[in-house]
Scaffold this motif. Structure first.
Motif, mmCIF file in Angstrom:
data_model
loop_
_atom_site.group_PDB
_atom_site.id
_atom_site.type_symbol
_atom_site.label_atom_id
_atom_site.label_comp_id
_atom_site.label_asym_id
_atom_site.label_seq_id
_atom_site.Cartn_x
_atom_site.Cartn_y
_atom_site.Cartn_z
ATOM 1 N N PHE A 1 -86.714 89.785 -3.287
ATOM 2 C CA PHE A 1 -86.826 88.897 -2.140
ATOM 3 C C PHE A 1 -87.549 87.601 -2.501
ATOM 4 C CE2 PHE A 1 -85.966 92.936 -0.121
ATOM 5 C CZ PHE A 1 -85.020 92.579 0.822
ATOM 6 N N ASN A 2 -88.585 87.680 -3.329
ATOM 7 C CA ASN A 2 -89.309 86.472 -3.715
ATOM 8 C C ASN A 2 -88.428 85.526 -4.516
ATOM 9 O OD1 ASN A 2 -91.802 87.057 -2.560
ATOM 10 N ND2 ASN A 2 -92.435 88.275 -4.314
ATOM 11 N N SER A 3 -87.756 86.040 -5.530
ATOM 12 C CA SER A 3 -86.957 85.163 -6.386
ATOM 13 C C SER A 3 -85.794 84.542 -5.617
ATOM 14 C CB SER A 3 -86.453 85.928 -7.613
ATOM 15 O OG SER A 3 -85.583 86.965 -7.248
ATOM 16 N N VAL A 4 -85.154 85.319 -4.755
ATOM 17 C CA VAL A 4 -84.029 84.781 -3.981
ATOM 18 C C VAL A 4 -84.536 83.731 -2.983
ATOM 19 C CG1 VAL A 4 -82.216 85.321 -2.320
ATOM 20 C CG2 VAL A 4 -82.601 86.833 -4.269
ATOM 21 N N ALA A 5 -85.656 83.999 -2.323
ATOM 22 C CA ALA A 5 -86.204 83.039 -1.355
ATOM 23 C C ALA A 5 -86.585 81.740 -2.057
ATOM 24 C CB ALA A 5 -87.412 83.639 -0.646
ATOM 25 N N ASN A 6 -87.237 81.836 -3.210
ATOM 26 C CA ASN A 6 -87.624 80.629 -3.950
ATOM 27 C C ASN A 6 -86.407 79.860 -4.433
ATOM 28 O OD1 ASN A 6 -90.347 81.112 -3.619
ATOM 29 N ND2 ASN A 6 -90.547 82.213 -5.553
ATOM 30 N N GLU A 7 -85.438 80.564 -4.956
ATOM 31 C CA GLU A 7 -84.242 79.911 -5.504
ATOM 32 C C GLU A 7 -83.399 79.279 -4.405
ATOM 33 O OE1 GLU A 7 -81.900 78.653 -8.652
ATOM 34 O OE2 GLU A 7 -83.776 79.773 -8.818
ATOM 35 N N ALA A 8 -83.313 79.928 -3.235
ATOM 36 C CA ALA A 8 -82.474 79.420 -2.154
ATOM 37 C C ALA A 8 -83.202 78.408 -1.280
ATOM 38 C CB ALA A 8 -81.982 80.582 -1.294
ATOM 39 N N GLY A 9 -84.520 78.420 -1.334
ATOM 40 C CA GLY A 9 -85.272 77.507 -0.478
ATOM 41 C C GLY A 9 -85.316 77.967 0.963
ATOM 42 N N VAL A 10 -85.334 79.280 1.155
ATOM 43 C CA VAL A 10 -85.438 79.834 2.507
ATOM 44 C C VAL A 10 -86.676 80.723 2.562
ATOM 45 C CG1 VAL A 10 -82.955 79.779 2.912
ATOM 46 C CG2 VAL A 10 -83.986 81.839 1.994
ATOM 47 N N ALA A 11 -87.094 81.064 3.751
ATOM 48 C CA ALA A 11 -88.256 81.925 3.926
ATOM 49 C C ALA A 11 -87.892 83.377 3.630
ATOM 50 C CB ALA A 11 -88.789 81.809 5.345
ATOM 51 N N LYS A 12 -88.874 84.111 3.107
ATOM 52 C CA LYS A 12 -88.637 85.540 2.860
ATOM 53 C C LYS A 12 -88.335 86.262 4.161
ATOM 54 C CE LYS A 12 -92.370 86.392 0.521
ATOM 55 N NZ LYS A 12 -93.433 87.141 -0.175
ATOM 56 N N ALA A 13 -88.963 85.826 5.235
ATOM 57 C CA ALA A 13 -88.736 86.463 6.537
ATOM 58 C C ALA A 13 -87.265 86.376 6.931
ATOM 59 C CB ALA A 13 -89.604 85.807 7.598
ATOM 60 N N THR A 14 -86.631 85.270 6.570
ATOM 61 C CA THR A 14 -85.203 85.126 6.867
ATOM 62 C C THR A 14 -84.406 86.210 6.160
ATOM 63 O OG1 THR A 14 -85.479 82.743 7.069
ATOM 64 C CG2 THR A 14 -83.243 83.548 6.705
ATOM 65 N N LEU A 15 -84.762 86.482 4.920
ATOM 66 C CA LEU A 15 -84.042 87.496 4.148
ATOM 67 C C LEU A 15 -84.309 88.895 4.691
ATOM 68 C CD1 LEU A 15 -84.704 86.082 0.564
ATOM 69 C CD2 LEU A 15 -82.715 85.706 2.030
ATOM 70 N N TYR A 16 -85.567 89.151 5.057
ATOM 71 C CA TYR A 16 -85.914 90.471 5.579
ATOM 72 C C TYR A 16 -85.302 90.707 6.968
ATOM 73 C CZ TYR A 16 -89.351 91.585 1.960
ATOM 74 O OH TYR A 16 -89.962 91.892 0.778
ATOM 75 N N ASN A 17 -85.284 89.678 7.802
ATOM 76 C CA ASN A 17 -84.805 89.843 9.181
ATOM 77 C C ASN A 17 -83.296 89.918 9.290
ATOM 78 O OD1 ASN A 17 -87.415 89.863 10.162
ATOM 79 N ND2 ASN A 17 -87.451 87.658 10.515
ATOM 80 N N ASN A 18 -82.584 89.356 8.328
ATOM 81 C CA ASN A 18 -81.133 89.398 8.365
ATOM 82 C C ASN A 18 -80.682 90.658 7.625
ATOM 83 O OD1 ASN A 18 -78.354 89.000 7.645
ATOM 84 N ND2 ASN A 18 -78.629 86.872 8.267
ATOM 85 N N SER A 19 -80.166 91.625 8.356
ATOM 86 C CA SER A 19 -79.844 92.928 7.771
ATOM 87 C C SER A 19 -78.782 92.822 6.673
ATOM 88 C CB SER A 19 -79.402 93.907 8.846
ATOM 89 O OG SER A 19 -78.232 93.427 9.485
ATOM 90 N N GLU A 20 -77.818 91.934 6.847
ATOM 91 C CA GLU A 20 -76.750 91.795 5.846
ATOM 92 C C GLU A 20 -77.305 91.277 4.515
ATOM 93 O OE1 GLU A 20 -72.757 89.135 5.598
ATOM 94 O OE2 GLU A 20 -73.255 90.013 7.548
ATOM 95 N N LEU A 21 -78.140 90.235 4.588
ATOM 96 C CA LEU A 21 -78.744 89.693 3.371
ATOM 97 C C LEU A 21 -79.722 90.691 2.752
ATOM 98 C CD1 LEU A 21 -79.443 86.008 4.482
ATOM 99 C CD2 LEU A 21 -77.607 86.851 3.003
ATOM 100 N N ARG A 22 -80.465 91.362 3.617
ATOM 101 C CA ARG A 22 -81.446 92.338 3.137
ATOM 102 C C ARG A 22 -80.764 93.462 2.347
ATOM 103 N NH1 ARG A 22 -86.466 94.676 6.487
ATOM 104 N NH2 ARG A 22 -87.282 96.005 4.852
#
Length: 126
Positions: free
Chosen positions: A41-62
């Motif tokens: 989650f950290n590497s994807v959030a940093n690389e994409a420029g989005v918040a980790k919360a976005t990745l955790y809250n979106n079930s499909e991305l998670r």
């Protein structure tokens, strides 16, 4: 005159932001895979420029990130392969070093004997 529907406009904005976020995350994951970086989650959030919360809250991305992370853990990396090879050679390396130490200790013992003899000869000359 066309009527302005604020609700429809907000839905359209939300849908476009969501699509942009998905595109950023997809591009980030593709780059991480291409450069053989770890996916979490950290590497994807940093690389994409989005918040980790976005990745955790979106079930499909998670689910996608979790499955890719799990797959990476199961597949051995080149570092893990090298570590396994090194551990396999560890015993042979230890034996080789033990032989070398024993040889050097013998050589040291012989040199000390030669020094004693040389000192004895020098002492006899005085």
């Amino acid at each position: 005159m066309a009527s302005y529907d604020r609700r429809e406009h907000l839905k359209a904005i939300h849908a476009s932001r969501k699509a942009l976020t998905y595109q950023k995350v997809d591009d980030a994951i593709t780059r991480l895979i291409r450069f053989n970086e770890s996916i979490n989650f950290n590497s994807v959030a940093n690389e994409a420029g989005v918040a980790k919360a976005t990745l955790y809250n979106n079930s499909e991305l998670r689910e996608r990130i979790e499955s890719l992370r799990q797959r990476q853990l199961e597949d051995p990396t080149s570092k893990q392969i090298n570590r396994n090879i090194n551990e396999g050679n560890k015993d042979a390396l230890i034996q080789s070093l033990k032989r070398k130490v024993k040889k050097l200790e013998e050589e040291n013992k012989q040199l000390k004997e030669q020094v004693k003899l040389a000192y004895g000869e020098v002492y006899k000359k005085f």
